[in-house]
Design an enzyme around this catalytic site. Structure first.
Site, PDB file in Angstrom:
ATOM      1  N   HIS A 125       5.874  -1.653   3.388  1.00  0.00           N
ATOM      2  CA  HIS A 125       6.922  -0.742   3.331  1.00  0.00           C
ATOM      3  C   HIS A 125       8.360  -1.523   2.783  1.00  0.00           C
ATOM      4  O   HIS A 125       9.238  -0.554   2.090  1.00  0.00           O
ATOM      5  CB  HIS A 125       7.235  -0.140   4.682  1.00  0.00           C
ATOM      6  N   TYR A 126       8.491  -2.720   3.317  1.00  0.00           N
ATOM      7  CA  TYR A 126       9.639  -3.479   2.639  1.00  0.00           C
ATOM      8  C   TYR A 126       9.644  -3.700   1.129  1.00  0.00           C
ATOM      9  O   TYR A 126      10.877  -3.395   0.689  1.00  0.00           O
ATOM     10  CB  TYR A 126       9.677  -4.592   3.502  1.00  0.00           C
ATOM     11  N   MET A 127       8.537  -4.239   0.937  1.00  0.00           N
ATOM     12  CA  MET A 127       8.424  -4.320  -0.408  1.00  0.00           C
ATOM     13  C   MET A 127       8.459  -3.202  -1.377  1.00  0.00           C
ATOM     14  O   MET A 127       9.106  -3.395  -2.405  1.00  0.00           O
ATOM     15  CB  MET A 127       7.172  -5.150  -0.666  1.00  0.00           C
ATOM     16  N   LYS A 130      12.147  -2.453  -1.676  1.00  0.00           N
ATOM     17  CA  LYS A 130      12.783  -3.408  -2.503  1.00  0.00           C
ATOM     18  C   LYS A 130      12.543  -2.771  -4.010  1.00  0.00           C
ATOM     19  O   LYS A 130      13.367  -3.028  -4.791  1.00  0.00           O
ATOM     20  CB  LYS A 130      12.473  -4.538  -2.179  1.00  0.00           C
TER      21      LYS A 130
END
Length: 214
Positions: A125-127, A130
């Site tokens: 989810h973070y990647m 980004k």
């Protein structure tokens, strides 16, 4: 240039403020809380502006020439804050920057953001946030540089790095936050870094020279 540092109170952001104080640029630190202002001044900020990425912070772009976006929701928050801060907060910053005719927008991203499907499920989810943020910046009219460092440490500055579009593997390699901050600052005045997104680890090439070859 007068540089707006978004995320100035973060770990990399503080290094950016200290680095800008030693450069030819001026630093305007954007922080969420008034009690953080004195610390920013102590670190060398010329100006401090209050702004919240979850709200309207367009006022922070007044009399600004360039932006370093070093904000992030942090590892202790959930996917909801990642979307609101790392993605939507960044997109709003792009919009404000375009309206303010900002000369250069430097974004702190993450290694792996070029291929989020290849990343572990627990950070996907973070990647994705980004990756989408980076792609949205690339689609704007802004002059941009996107810096994607590997694992960050609090070790002393080494002053030398290795850059590439995408590392095939990184093993146990990392990079000091202080050197990431230097790369963000140097990108402001390095013509060859404009319109580029690159990954970053500690290496054996002096920072300025490495940026001239990205």
């Amino acid at each position: 240039m007068n540089v707006l540092v978004i995320g100035a109170n973060g770990q990399v952001g503080k290094h950016v403020i200290k680095g800008l104080a030693k450069s030819e640029h001026k630093a305007t630190a954007m922080v969420r809380k008034e009690e953080q202002a004195n610390k920013m001044k102590e670190l060398g900020a010329d100006e401090v502006v209050l702004g919240n990425l979850e709200k309207d912070f367009s006022h922070a772009f007044t009399n600004i020439d360039a932006v370093i976006f070093a904000a992030g929701s942090g590892g202790s928050t959930g996917a909801d804050k990642t979307l609101v801060i790392d993605l939507w907060g960044a997109i709003k910053a792009f919009q404000y920057a375009e309206k303010a005719k900002i000369k250069h927008f430097v974004q702190l991203s993450s290694i792996g953001a070029g291929d989020p499907d290849a990343q572990p499920d627990n950070i996907k989810h973070y990647m994705v946030a980004k990756a989408v943020s980076d792609q949205m910046l690339m689609a704007t009219s802004l002059n941009y540089t996107i810096v994607r460092p590997g694992p960050l440490t609090n070790e002393a500055s080494i002053g030398s790095i290795e850059t590439t579009d995408m590392f095939k593997e990184i093993g146990y390699r990392s990079i000091p936050r202080a050197d990431v901050a230097t790369v963000l600052i140097e990108s402001l005045s390095t013509e060859s870094a404009r319109g580029k997104a690159f990954e970053l680890l500690a290496g054996d090439q002096e920072i300025k020279r490495a940026l001239e070859n990205v």
